[in-house]
Design an enzyme around this catalytic site. Structure first.
Site, PDB file in Angstrom:
ATOM      1  N   CYS A  74      81.945 114.041 126.766  1.00 62.82           N
ATOM      2  CA  CYS A  74      81.511 112.908 127.354  1.00 62.82           C
ATOM      3  C   CYS A  74      82.464 111.950 128.011  1.00 62.82           C
ATOM      4  CB  CYS A  74      80.894 112.208 126.045  1.00 62.82           C
ATOM      5  SG  CYS A  74      80.421 110.521 126.572  1.00 62.82           S
ATOM      6  N   GLU A  88      61.393 120.013 120.410  1.00 66.70           N
ATOM      7  CA  GLU A  88      61.288 119.733 121.735  1.00 66.70           C
ATOM      8  C   GLU A  88      59.960 120.155 122.117  1.00 66.70           C
ATOM      9  OE1 GLU A  88      63.915 118.614 125.680  1.00 66.70           O
ATOM     10  OE2 GLU A  88      64.352 120.233 124.269  1.00 66.70           O
ATOM     11  N   CYS A  94      77.607 108.096 121.622  1.00 65.10           N
ATOM     12  CA  CYS A  94      77.951 106.968 121.788  1.00 65.10           C
ATOM     13  C   CYS A  94      76.375 106.729 122.952  1.00 65.10           C
ATOM     14  CB  CYS A  94      79.085 106.831 122.851  1.00 65.10           C
ATOM     15  SG  CYS A  94      79.205 107.783 124.499  1.00 65.10           S
ATOM     16  N   CYS A 127      83.148 108.433 125.867  1.00 68.66           N
ATOM     17  CA  CYS A 127      83.768 108.413 124.602  1.00 68.66           C
ATOM     18  C   CYS A 127      84.945 109.484 124.467  1.00 68.66           C
ATOM     19  CB  CYS A 127      83.102 108.348 123.276  1.00 68.66           C
ATOM     20  SG  CYS A 127      81.916 109.774 123.294  1.00 68.66           S
ATOM     21  N   CYS A 168      74.926 111.765 125.307  1.00 69.97           N
ATOM     22  CA  CYS A 168      75.911 112.083 124.258  1.00 69.97           C
ATOM     23  C   CYS A 168      75.289 111.554 122.754  1.00 69.97           C
ATOM     24  CB  CYS A 168      77.197 111.020 124.575  1.00 69.97           C
ATOM     25  SG  CYS A 168      78.563 111.245 123.061  1.00 69.97           S
ATOM     26  N   ASP A 199      74.003 123.102 122.817  1.00 70.06           N
ATOM     27  CA  ASP A 199      72.948 123.174 121.843  1.00 70.06           C
ATOM     28  C   ASP A 199      72.979 122.272 120.634  1.00 70.06           C
ATOM     29  OD1 ASP A 199      72.014 125.109 123.768  1.00 70.06           O
ATOM     30  OD2 ASP A 199      73.069 126.682 122.672  1.00 70.06           O
ATOM     31  N   ASP A 259      67.108 122.580 118.463  1.00 70.95           N
ATOM     32  CA  ASP A 259      66.814 123.053 120.090  1.00 70.95           C
ATOM     33  C   ASP A 259      66.894 124.221 119.766  1.00 70.95           C
ATOM     34  OD1 ASP A 259      67.638 122.399 122.810  1.00 70.95           O
ATOM     35  OD2 ASP A 259      69.262 123.714 122.395  1.00 70.95           O
TER      36      ASP A 259
END
Length: 416
Positions: A346, A275, A330, A349, A327, A356, A191
């Site tokens: 999250c 990305e 999950c 969960c 997330c 990052d 990232d």
């Protein structure tokens, strides 16, 4: 595969004059050939061929009083100048027809002696490397070269470049065999950012060196001094070169750092996933200077280049993939968040995520899912990949990953 090996040149005063004369002659030949083609197009005549242009703007022109000085330089760089014009037109037509990737390419333009970069190319007939290590150029002489490394094979051509800082470089084209590295087990998602240059899915953090920001004080002083010099004076030229040298030092330091980081990443990992950032769009915003300073495009280009050479894989995840919203544990999508939020829990969960690091893990999972092209396969970061992918991979099919099905595929959850 063909690679370029670049070395610093140190010509004498006489050789610098000869190079300047050759730069000028190559530029004039290029502009004359471009003018002939523009006139032919304006008059509705057939497109002049390269061989006819060479006879007209080189062989015939040497016999005229206006262009007799073309005979004072080697003919090889003049021929290559006409071929460069052919390449420029070919790129334009390919771009127009959609056969060339990247941004649109415009028609060739006339060159100026005030351009910050001057170059000329010699083929095998126009240069040779002497046994004493000097580079012999036709009608220029033996030029001293700073050999920082040994050429892996006999070069097929050399390009002499004069940059804005007044430095001369020789760029050789050589053929090398791909040196495949031993198979590695690790794979990593990256990232990219500005606070930290990169956060890896395994928890490593690469600090942002901010080379331009660190050199700003010196650059401002040099540019202030340049603005106070009279235009056209020798002192202004000295001040301009001082500014160019300061910028060149920043660019060279950044490129050296990028080479070291990309070499390490390619050596340690079998696959690297990034990305597809909209760098051009980000460079038009308020963070433009920091985005340019980061050099994300060069980072990606070097990774892809070295992956192809050493048998590694580079995967590019679509920019629409919500890496910062999912997330990584999950797969719950929590929605967009302001950049000020660096950590979030999250709601499904309860796991606390670093923004990052969570994005890097999602990029790794999405890249693996896209590379395997088999939703439902185990693609979590701690599961090995059962087969080897192609050397370089681009794109992803996760563009519409707002749907529940594609988000599940990115996490390795079987389709319902």
């Amino acid at each position: 595969m063909h690679l370029r090996y670049s070395y610093r040149l140190y010509p004498t005063a006489g050789q610098r004059n000869a190079l300047a004369r050759t730069f000028g002659c190559a530029r004039v030949v290029y502009n004359d050939a471009l003018a002939v083609r523009k006139e032919a197009r304006k008059g509705g005549l057939p497109f002049p061929k390269s061989t006819d242009l060479q006879k007209l703007v080189i062989t015939t022109a040497k016999k005229t009083a206006e262009r007799a000085w073309l005979a004072s330089v080697g003919v090889d760089p003049l021929i290559q100048s006409v071929r460069d014009l052919d390449t420029a037109y070919r790129n334009f037509f390919d771009s127009l027809a959609g056969r060339r990737a990247g941004p649109p390419v415009g028609l060739p333009r006339f060159k100026s002696r005030k351009d910050s970069r001057q170059s000329l190319r010699f083929t095998r007939n126009g240069f040779r490397v002497r046994p004493n290590g000097k580079l012999n150029l036709a009608k220029i002489g033996d030029v001293r070269v700073e050999w920082s490394r040994v050429l892996p094979s006999a070069p097929s051509s050399v390009t002499i470049v004069l940059d804005a800082a007044g430095r001369y470089h020789a760029s050789f084209v050589v053929e090398v065999e791909a040196g495949l590295l031993p198979e590695a087990t690790a794979e990593v998602g990256i990232d990219l950012g500005l606070t930290s240059y990169a956060v890896l899915s395994d928890g490593q953090v690469i600090d942002n060196p901010r080379f331009l920001r660190k050199a700003e004080k010196k650059l401002k002083a040099a540019q202030r001094e340049l603005s106070r010099k009279a235009k056209g004076s020798r002192n202004r030229e000295k001040a301009r070169r001082k500014v160019a040298k300061a910028h060149a030092k920043v660019a060279d330091t950044r490129m050296d750092w990028l080479h070291k980081q990309t070499t390490r990443l390619i050596g340690e990992n079998q696959a690297v996933f990034l990305e597809d950032l909209n760098v051009r769009g980000l460079a038009r915003g308020r963070l433009a200077k920091s985005v340019h300073d980061a050099g994300w495009a060069a980072f990606r280009h070097l990774l892809e280049q070295k992956a192809a050479r050493y048998g590694r894989t580079v995967g590019i995840v679509h920019r629409a993939f919500p890496s910062s919203q999912l997330c990584s544990e999950c797969g719950h999508r929590d929605g967009p968040k302001p950049l000020a939020i660096r950590e979030w829990a999250c709601p499904a969960c309860g796991v606390l995520h670093d923004r990052d690091l969570n994005a890097a893990r999602n990029i790794l999972a999405a890249g693996r899912a896209d590379r395997l092209n088999a939703p439902g396969e185990p693609v979590r970061p701690d599961v090995a990949i059962p087969r080897r992918a192609r050397p370089v991979e681009r794109g992803t099919h996760l563009g519409g990953c707002g749907s529940r099905t594609r988000a599940a595929a990115a996490r390795g959850i079987p389709r319902p």
